[in-house]
Design a protein around this motif. Structure first.
Motif, PDB file in Angstrom:
ATOM      1  N   ILE A 110      -7.606  -8.659   4.115  1.00  0.00           N
ATOM      2  CA  ILE A 110      -7.080  -7.349   4.486  1.00  0.00           C
ATOM      3  C   ILE A 110      -6.972  -6.530   3.207  1.00  0.00           C
ATOM      4  CG2 ILE A 110      -5.175  -6.066   5.546  1.00  0.00           C
ATOM      5  CD1 ILE A 110      -6.539  -7.925   7.511  1.00  0.00           C
ATOM      6  N   TYR A 111      -7.482  -5.284   3.233  1.00  0.00           N
ATOM      7  CA  TYR A 111      -7.390  -4.472   2.029  1.00  0.00           C
ATOM      8  C   TYR A 111      -7.210  -2.997   2.387  1.00  0.00           C
ATOM      9  CZ  TYR A 111     -12.299  -3.076   2.677  1.00  0.00           C
ATOM     10  OH  TYR A 111     -13.466  -2.569   3.181  1.00  0.00           O
ATOM     11  N   CYS A 112      -6.705  -2.227   1.431  1.00  0.00           N
ATOM     12  CA  CYS A 112      -6.554  -0.785   1.612  1.00  0.00           C
ATOM     13  C   CYS A 112      -6.571  -0.123   0.239  1.00  0.00           C
ATOM     14  CB  CYS A 112      -5.258  -0.453   2.356  1.00  0.00           C
ATOM     15  SG  CYS A 112      -3.768  -0.999   1.512  1.00  0.00           S
ATOM     16  N   ARG A 113      -6.744   1.179   0.247  1.00  0.00           N
ATOM     17  CA  ARG A 113      -6.785   1.956  -1.003  1.00  0.00           C
ATOM     18  C   ARG A 113      -5.987   3.232  -0.815  1.00  0.00           C
ATOM     19  NH1 ARG A 113      -9.492   5.715  -4.373  1.00  0.00           N
ATOM     20  NH2 ARG A 113     -10.343   4.822  -6.311  1.00  0.00           N
ATOM     21  N   ILE A 114      -5.125   3.553  -1.788  1.00  0.00           N
ATOM     22  CA  ILE A 114      -4.380   4.795  -1.756  1.00  0.00           C
ATOM     23  C   ILE A 114      -4.532   5.480  -3.102  1.00  0.00           C
ATOM     24  CG2 ILE A 114      -2.703   3.916  -0.080  1.00  0.00           C
ATOM     25  CD1 ILE A 114      -0.694   3.671  -2.395  1.00  0.00           C
ATOM     26  N   GLY A 115      -4.191   6.775  -3.125  1.00  0.00           N
ATOM     27  CA  GLY A 115      -4.276   7.524  -4.367  1.00  0.00           C
ATOM     28  C   GLY A 115      -5.514   8.388  -4.424  1.00  0.00           C
ATOM     29  N   PRO A 116      -5.758   9.016  -5.571  1.00  0.00           N
ATOM     30  CA  PRO A 116      -6.893   9.933  -5.716  1.00  0.00           C
ATOM     31  C   PRO A 116      -8.220   9.265  -5.358  1.00  0.00           C
ATOM     32  CG  PRO A 116      -5.442  10.030  -7.630  1.00  0.00           C
ATOM     33  CD  PRO A 116      -4.976   8.882  -6.811  1.00  0.00           C
ATOM     34  N   ARG A 117      -8.992   9.940  -4.534  1.00  0.00           N
ATOM     35  CA  ARG A 117     -10.239   9.364  -4.012  1.00  0.00           C
ATOM     36  C   ARG A 117     -11.216   8.985  -5.118  1.00  0.00           C
ATOM     37  NH1 ARG A 117     -12.522   9.847   1.015  1.00  0.00           N
ATOM     38  NH2 ARG A 117     -10.924  11.374   1.561  1.00  0.00           N
ATOM     39  N   ASP A 118     -11.321   9.827  -6.140  1.00  0.00           N
ATOM     40  CA  ASP A 118     -12.335   9.607  -7.174  1.00  0.00           C
ATOM     41  C   ASP A 118     -11.787   8.921  -8.422  1.00  0.00           C
ATOM     42  OD1 ASP A 118     -14.334  10.811  -5.620  1.00  0.00           O
ATOM     43  OD2 ASP A 118     -13.719  12.811  -6.288  1.00  0.00           O
ATOM     44  N   ALA A 119     -10.520   8.578  -8.422  1.00  0.00           N
ATOM     45  CA  ALA A 119      -9.931   7.966  -9.610  1.00  0.00           C
ATOM     46  C   ALA A 119     -10.208   6.470  -9.647  1.00  0.00           C
ATOM     47  CB  ALA A 119      -8.421   8.205  -9.617  1.00  0.00           C
ATOM     48  N   PRO A 120     -10.305   5.885 -10.838  1.00  0.00           N
ATOM     49  CA  PRO A 120     -10.429   4.425 -10.927  1.00  0.00           C
ATOM     50  C   PRO A 120      -9.155   3.771 -10.403  1.00  0.00           C
ATOM     51  CG  PRO A 120     -10.055   5.369 -13.103  1.00  0.00           C
ATOM     52  CD  PRO A 120     -10.293   6.517 -12.175  1.00  0.00           C
ATOM     53  N   ALA A 121      -9.307   2.561  -9.846  1.00  0.00           N
ATOM     54  CA  ALA A 121      -8.201   1.916  -9.148  1.00  0.00           C
ATOM     55  C   ALA A 121      -7.789   0.606  -9.817  1.00  0.00           C
ATOM     56  CB  ALA A 121      -8.577   1.652  -7.696  1.00  0.00           C
ATOM     57  N   LEU A 122      -6.509   0.289  -9.678  1.00  0.00           N
ATOM     58  CA  LEU A 122      -5.974  -1.019 -10.016  1.00  0.00           C
ATOM     59  C   LEU A 122      -5.880  -1.829  -8.734  1.00  0.00           C
ATOM     60  CD1 LEU A 122      -4.424  -3.038 -11.935  1.00  0.00           C
ATOM     61  CD2 LEU A 122      -2.330  -1.933 -11.110  1.00  0.00           C
ATOM     62  N   LEU A 123      -6.419  -3.027  -8.745  1.00  0.00           N
ATOM     63  CA  LEU A 123      -6.329  -3.937  -7.607  1.00  0.00           C
ATOM     64  C   LEU A 123      -5.110  -4.831  -7.762  1.00  0.00           C
ATOM     65  CD1 LEU A 123      -7.432  -5.544  -5.108  1.00  0.00           C
ATOM     66  CD2 LEU A 123      -8.724  -6.928  -6.759  1.00  0.00           C
ATOM     67  N   LEU A 124      -4.285  -4.902  -6.712  1.00  0.00           N
ATOM     68  CA  LEU A 124      -3.228  -5.903  -6.581  1.00  0.00           C
ATOM     69  C   LEU A 124      -3.633  -6.835  -5.450  1.00  0.00           C
ATOM     70  CD1 LEU A 124       0.019  -3.706  -6.768  1.00  0.00           C
ATOM     71  CD2 LEU A 124      -1.111  -4.937  -8.635  1.00  0.00           C
ATOM     72  N   GLU A 125      -3.936  -8.087  -5.782  1.00  0.00           N
ATOM     73  CA  GLU A 125      -4.435  -9.046  -4.777  1.00  0.00           C
ATOM     74  C   GLU A 125      -3.601 -10.314  -4.786  1.00  0.00           C
ATOM     75  OE1 GLU A 125      -6.182 -12.815  -4.025  1.00  0.00           O
ATOM     76  OE2 GLU A 125      -6.462 -11.969  -6.036  1.00  0.00           O
ATOM     77  N   ALA A 126      -3.198 -10.747  -3.607  1.00  0.00           N
ATOM     78  CA  ALA A 126      -2.467 -12.011  -3.468  1.00  0.00           C
ATOM     79  C   ALA A 126      -3.070 -12.792  -2.307  1.00  0.00           C
ATOM     80  CB  ALA A 126      -0.984 -11.760  -3.221  1.00  0.00           C
ATOM     81  N   HIS A 127      -3.132 -14.102  -2.438  1.00  0.00           N
ATOM     82  CA  HIS A 127      -3.711 -14.905  -1.359  1.00  0.00           C
ATOM     83  C   HIS A 127      -2.664 -15.223  -0.298  1.00  0.00           C
ATOM     84  CE1 HIS A 127      -2.113 -18.902  -2.697  1.00  0.00           C
ATOM     85  NE2 HIS A 127      -2.286 -18.435  -3.923  1.00  0.00           N
ATOM     86  N   MET A 128      -3.132 -15.367   0.928  1.00  0.00           N
ATOM     87  CA  MET A 128      -2.255 -15.605   2.066  1.00  0.00           C
ATOM     88  C   MET A 128      -2.096 -17.077   2.402  1.00  0.00           C
ATOM     89  SD  MET A 128      -3.362 -12.535   4.701  1.00  0.00           S
ATOM     90  CE  MET A 128      -5.151 -12.817   4.554  1.00  0.00           C
ATOM     91  N   ASP A 129      -3.039 -17.917   2.004  1.00  0.00           N
ATOM     92  CA  ASP A 129      -2.992 -19.328   2.394  1.00  0.00           C
ATOM     93  C   ASP A 129      -2.049 -20.126   1.511  1.00  0.00           C
ATOM     94  OD1 ASP A 129      -4.895 -18.844   0.326  1.00  0.00           O
ATOM     95  OD2 ASP A 129      -5.759 -20.828   0.626  1.00  0.00           O
ATOM     96  N   THR A 130      -1.584 -21.236   2.049  1.00  0.00           N
ATOM     97  CA  THR A 130      -0.731 -22.157   1.300  1.00  0.00           C
ATOM     98  C   THR A 130      -1.307 -23.568   1.402  1.00  0.00           C
ATOM     99  OG1 THR A 130       0.727 -22.859   3.108  1.00  0.00           O
ATOM    100  CG2 THR A 130       1.271 -20.776   2.005  1.00  0.00           C
ATOM    101  N   VAL A 131      -0.749 -24.454   0.594  1.00  0.00           N
ATOM    102  CA  VAL A 131      -1.063 -25.870   0.747  1.00  0.00           C
ATOM    103  C   VAL A 131      -0.284 -26.416   1.939  1.00  0.00           C
ATOM    104  CG1 VAL A 131      -1.596 -26.185  -1.681  1.00  0.00           C
ATOM    105  CG2 VAL A 131       0.742 -26.535  -0.884  1.00  0.00           C
ATOM    106  N   GLY A 132      -0.471 -27.705   2.247  1.00  0.00           N
ATOM    107  CA  GLY A 132       0.146 -28.306   3.414  1.00  0.00           C
ATOM    108  C   GLY A 132       1.638 -28.569   3.249  1.00  0.00           C
TER     109      GLY A 132
END
Length: 378
Positions: free
Chosen positions: A62-84
């Motif tokens: 799942i991803y989304c983008r906010i802020g100025p359309r033409d500006a370079p972006a910082l990605l914040l990414e976290a994984h959803m899965d866990t171990v058992g």
């Protein structure tokens, strides 16, 4: 002005995330499908348009983008899965249990704490995108606890999303990690010839051959530890993680399987490490060698500016953090591999990851959110 974040609200979000079982299928779990639905709905109720990126059957980023359309972006990414959750010590692993200033639950630290942190950061700037000093991309990814396929697929969108920097969420106690080891995981299969145990000379014992290989792997591991290196981050390591073979007392085994984990020092290549292991395997007959997964080290050669920006951002809000190097692997290598400077950052302590009493301490999520807001605020 930096907000003072409400610990109660942060923990309510973390509680909702922990309650959803997102154990990776390799550990016998259902995967990230339900959690992806939750994240998508959470964004929608806040007016944030998101997208799904199919990765594996029923498992989407799942991803989304906010802020100025033409500006370079910082990605914040976290994984959803866990171990058992096998062997979980007390209570339901998917209920956030409070004891003092600790909050126990599978994923509370690794890495639903980071997921909560990034969602709260996104929510804050989605209300006031004009206060961003750059564009912001948020992503919740799948499969980090197995082959990191979600991050690899997400990295393919870096150009279209104008991602210039990346932060991947892992429990670092809000320190920044710009360098870590890589790894190779290999499956070794040793074949022999079955026979009755009363006439072993008529067979070829695959376990004996596997044992001889394990002795050579141990010698190679010792050689790696003795190589000159400028710090632990540059030292390669080797571990025999599992060995399987044989049927019973009275049968000469015709198959032995060995799982190898080879950690790559910062300047090592997977190719050279793999070739050394293949040479060892060639010392016995009937040995097969298969690559399960290879990932390069996080070298951090272009991350110095982002590191200094993070440390300065933390100081502005009264938090002292540092840059560290670590031996474990993260999704950050997927972004560095496509030319995006990448860091590892998030609430919680890696010492709690994967444990049977995993927890995160109070204040961890809020501290990380405050640092990110300081980094992003115009």
């Amino acid at each position: 002005m930096i907000r003072t974040y409400d610990e109660k609200n942060a923990l309510e979000l973390l509680k909702s995330l922990v309650e959803i079982d997102s154990v990776n299928p390799v550990y016998g779990g259902p995967g990230e499908g339900e959690l992806a639905d939750f994240v998508e709905n959470w964004l929608e109720t806040r007016g944030i348009a998101s997208h799904r990126q199919p990765v594996l059957p029923g498992r989407d980023n799942i991803y989304c983008r906010i802020g100025p359309r033409d500006a370079p972006a910082l990605l914040l990414e976290a994984h959803m899965d866990t171990v058992g959750v096998e062997g979980w010590k007390t209570g339901d692993p998917h209920e956030l249990r409070v004891e003092g200033n600790r909050f126990y639950g599978r994923g509370s630290c690794d890495t639903k704490g980071s997921l909560a942190c990034f969602l709260l950061t996104l929510e804050r700037f989605a209300r006031e995108p004009e206060k961003l000093n750059r564009a912001l991309v948020f992503a919740a990814s799948v499969d980090e606890e197995s082959k990191q396929i979600g991050a690899v697929e997400l990295a393919k969108l870096s150009e279209s999303l104008k991602i210039k920097w990346a932060i991947t969420g892992e429990p670092t106690r809000s320190d920044v990690i710009a360098r870590h080891k890589g790894f190779g995981r290999y499956l070794v299969s040793v074949t022999g010839k079955a026979a009755h145990a009363s006439t072993p000379d008529l067979g070829e014992n695959a376990v004996y051959k596997g044992a001889r290989l394990c002795q050579k792997f141990e010698e190679h591991a010792a050689e790696l530890r003795c190589k000159p290196a400028d710090g632990e981050i540059e030292l390669g390591t080797l571990n025999v993680g599992a060995i399987r073979g044989g049927v019973g007392f009275n049968i000469v085994p015709d198959l032995c399987q060995i799982d190898l984990d080879r950690r790559l020092g910062r300047f090592e290549s997977a190719e050279a490490a793999r070739e050394s292991l293949q040479r060892i395997c060639s010392s016995e007959t009937g040995v097969g060698f298969e690559v399960f997964l290879e990932r390069p080290p996080l070298r951090g050669e272009d991350s110095d500016l982002l590191v200094s920006d993070m440390i300065s951002a933390a100081k502005r809000v009264g938090h002292m953090i540092s840059e560290r190097e670590v031996p474990y692997m993260t999704n950050a290598v997927a972004y560095e591999s496509v030319g995006v400077p990448a860091l590892v950052f998030g609430p919680g302590d890696i010492a709690q990851a994967h444990k049977s009493d995993e927890y995160i301490e109070a204040g961890e999520v809020v501290r990380s959110v405050e640092i990110l807001e300081s980094l992003l605020l115009r």
